[in-house]
Write an enzyme that holds these catalytic residues in place. Structure first.
Site, PDB file in Angstrom:
ATOM      1  N   TYR A 155       0.849  -1.201   0.000  1.00  0.00           N
ATOM      2  CA  TYR A 155       0.000   0.000   0.000  1.00  0.00           C
ATOM      3  C   TYR A 155       0.884   1.251   0.000  1.00  0.00           C
ATOM      4  CZ  TYR A 155      -4.337   2.591   0.597  1.00  0.00           C
ATOM      5  OH  TYR A 155      -5.409   3.422   0.397  1.00  0.00           O
ATOM      6  N   LYS A 162      -3.538   8.355   3.322  1.00  0.00           N
ATOM      7  CA  LYS A 162      -4.854   8.070   3.925  1.00  0.00           C
ATOM      8  C   LYS A 162      -4.864   8.440   5.408  1.00  0.00           C
ATOM      9  CE  LYS A 162      -7.147   6.355   0.348  1.00  0.00           C
ATOM     10  NZ  LYS A 162      -8.126   7.192  -0.350  1.00  0.00           N
TER      11      LYS A 162
HETATM   12  P1  NAD Z   1     -11.906   4.170  -9.036  1.00  0.00           P
HETATM   13  O1  NAD Z   1     -10.736   4.085  -9.953  1.00  0.00           O
HETATM   14  O2  NAD Z   1     -13.189   3.632  -9.513  1.00  0.00           O
HETATM   15  O3  NAD Z   1     -12.146   5.650  -8.523  1.00  0.00           O
HETATM   16  C1  NAD Z   1     -11.084   6.556  -8.348  1.00  0.00           C
HETATM   17  C2  NAD Z   1     -11.586   7.873  -8.890  1.00  0.00           C
HETATM   18  O4  NAD Z   1     -10.638   8.918  -8.629  1.00  0.00           O
HETATM   19  C3  NAD Z   1     -11.774   7.842 -10.419  1.00  0.00           C
HETATM   20  O5  NAD Z   1     -13.120   8.155 -10.739  1.00  0.00           O
HETATM   21  C4  NAD Z   1     -10.849   8.927 -10.915  1.00  0.00           C
HETATM   22  O6  NAD Z   1     -11.338   9.626 -12.036  1.00  0.00           O
HETATM   23  C5  NAD Z   1     -10.791   9.838  -9.695  1.00  0.00           C
HETATM   24  N1  NAD Z   1      -9.684  10.793  -9.768  1.00  0.00           N
HETATM   25  C6  NAD Z   1      -8.354  10.547  -9.808  1.00  0.00           C
HETATM   26  N2  NAD Z   1      -7.679  11.709  -9.962  1.00  0.00           N
HETATM   27  C7  NAD Z   1      -8.617  12.698  -9.985  1.00  0.00           C
HETATM   28  C8  NAD Z   1      -8.565  14.104 -10.139  1.00  0.00           C
HETATM   29  N3  NAD Z   1      -7.413  14.745 -10.324  1.00  0.00           N
HETATM   30  N4  NAD Z   1      -9.730  14.805 -10.112  1.00  0.00           N
HETATM   31  C9  NAD Z   1     -10.930  14.186  -9.959  1.00  0.00           C
HETATM   32  N5  NAD Z   1     -11.032  12.847  -9.838  1.00  0.00           N
HETATM   33  C10 NAD Z   1      -9.899  12.122  -9.851  1.00  0.00           C
HETATM   34  O7  NAD Z   1     -11.433   3.395  -7.696  1.00  0.00           O
HETATM   35  P2  NAD Z   1     -12.095   3.287  -6.250  1.00  0.00           P
HETATM   36  O8  NAD Z   1     -11.452   2.106  -5.624  1.00  0.00           O
HETATM   37  O9  NAD Z   1     -13.558   3.358  -6.347  1.00  0.00           O
HETATM   38  O10 NAD Z   1     -11.499   4.558  -5.507  1.00  0.00           O
HETATM   39  C11 NAD Z   1     -12.297   5.488  -4.816  1.00  0.00           C
HETATM   40  C12 NAD Z   1     -11.704   5.799  -3.457  1.00  0.00           C
HETATM   41  O11 NAD Z   1     -11.782   4.644  -2.631  1.00  0.00           O
HETATM   42  C13 NAD Z   1     -10.232   6.198  -3.466  1.00  0.00           C
HETATM   43  O12 NAD Z   1     -10.033   7.237  -2.521  1.00  0.00           O
HETATM   44  C14 NAD Z   1      -9.542   4.938  -2.988  1.00  0.00           C
HETATM   45  O13 NAD Z   1      -8.289   5.199  -2.396  1.00  0.00           O
HETATM   46  C15 NAD Z   1     -10.547   4.476  -1.970  1.00  0.00           C
HETATM   47  N6  NAD Z   1     -10.457   3.081  -1.529  1.00  0.00           N
HETATM   48  C16 NAD Z   1     -10.430   2.068  -2.424  1.00  0.00           C
HETATM   49  C17 NAD Z   1     -10.354   0.762  -1.978  1.00  0.00           C
HETATM   50  C18 NAD Z   1     -10.279  -0.379  -2.943  1.00  0.00           C
HETATM   51  O14 NAD Z   1      -9.854  -1.460  -2.543  1.00  0.00           O
HETATM   52  N7  NAD Z   1     -10.691  -0.208  -4.181  1.00  0.00           N
HETATM   53  C19 NAD Z   1     -10.345   0.483  -0.599  1.00  0.00           C
HETATM   54  C20 NAD Z   1     -10.387   1.542   0.308  1.00  0.00           C
HETATM   55  C21 NAD Z   1     -10.457   2.843  -0.178  1.00  0.00           C
END
Ligand code: NAD
Length: 254
Positions: A155, A162
């Site tokens: 990570y 985070k």
């Molecule tokens: P995802 O790729 O579907 O979503 C990430 C989003 O971030 C995308 O829509 C992308 O366009 C957007 N993004 C990136 N740079 C950007 C910018 N400059 N301006 C506007 N938007 C921007 O993936 P996800 O897993 O749904 O991620 C969403 C959140 O969840 C993130 O913060 C991620 O760290 C967090 N998260 C994910 C997981 C996992 O396992 N997938 C677990 C815990 C937390």
């Protein structure tokens, strides 16, 4: 008790149907909220626009938080169209691959700064723009991960990022509590999304999560959406500043 009928919600971070933001948008809509939805850029639009249309989003448009003026533009569209906002979902993160794949102590100042800006400070900017649109209170949600408080292999740099996000949530919650604006982090277990595919050996994280979680179930975007809808509801009016694990109990295990 859980109706969001008449509520206005802005959901940022939908890339496709796997996105956590999409799970949140679906759940908020299902409970009766009207939605505003953004996409990153022209390349993302064909993937996101049909989803925004499917849930009848009243407001939609591009938003790259690193492009000056775009965030202000979406909030001004919300002010003009709705005159207010009840719920904000910030579900975005970014880290340059070379920094993300190396040791934390090796990450570049530029990469670290960019990851902090897009993944953390953009949430603060959004909350500040949402504040005047929430005169009766509201809910601001972001999305964190267990790697904020524990060392999770691979990570890497996103751990400290985070951790900063979770701290920002607590400070914003303290600053806005008396206005009835509640701020939380949702903290799902690993989910196979596009952002997650950028993390090395992500399949190992998924496997460990389903093996170790007491429920042996991986989190789904619907699980995250359900928590988002609850926190946005009046039923959660006296909750703020939390980091809510949605992980089948993984985080209680040693
Ligand atoms: P995802 O790729 O579907 O979503 C990430 C989003 O971030 C995308 O829509 C992308 O366009 C957007 N993004 C990136 N740079 C950007 C910018 N400059 N301006 C506007 N938007 C921007 O993936 P996800 O897993 O749904 O991620 C969403 C959140 O969840 C993130 O913060 C991620 O760290 C967090 N998260 C994910 C997981 C996992 O396992 N997938 C677990 C815990 C937390």
């Amino acid at each position: 008790m859980f109706s969001l009928s008449g509520q206005k919600a802005l959901v940022i971070g939908i890339a496709n149907e796997q996105s956590i933001a999409w799970g949140c948008a679906k759940a908020l809509k299902a409970q009766g909220a009207d939605l505003a939805v953004t996409w990153l850029n022209a390349k993302a639009e064909p993937h996101v626009r049909p989803l925004a249309e499917a849930i009848g989003a009243a407001i939609m448009g591009p938003l790259d938080v690193s492009v000056p003026g775009q965030l202000e533009a979406i909030f001004s569209q919300i002010a003009q169209t709705w005159g207010g906002l009840d719920t904000l979902v910030h579900s975005i993160a970014f880290a340059p691959k070379t920094d993300l794949h190396g040791r934390v102590i090796d990450c570049s100042p530029e990469g670290f700064g960019l990851a902090m800006d897009i993944s953390v400070h953009s949430f603060l900017r959004m909350i500040r723009l949402a504040e005047p649109l929430m005169p009766q209170g509201g809910t601001c949600l972001s999305v964190s991960f267990f790697g904020a408080s524990r060392v999770v292999r691979h990570y890497n740099m996103m751990g400290p990022v985070k951790a900063a996000l979770e701290s920002a949530v607590r400070y914003a919650a303290a600053e806005l509590g008396e206005k009835g604006i509640r701020v939380h982090a949702l903290s799902p277990g690993p989910l196979a999304t596009r952002a997650a595919s950028g993390i090395d050996h992500f399949d190992e994280l998924l496997q460990a999560a389903s093996e170790r979680a007491p429920t042996h179930q991986l989190a789904t975007i619907e699980d995250v959406g359900a928590m988002a809808a609850f926190l946005a509801s009046n039923a959660a009016r006296n909750l703020t500043g939390g980091v809510h694990d949605i992980d089948g109990g993984f985080s209680i295990t040693a």
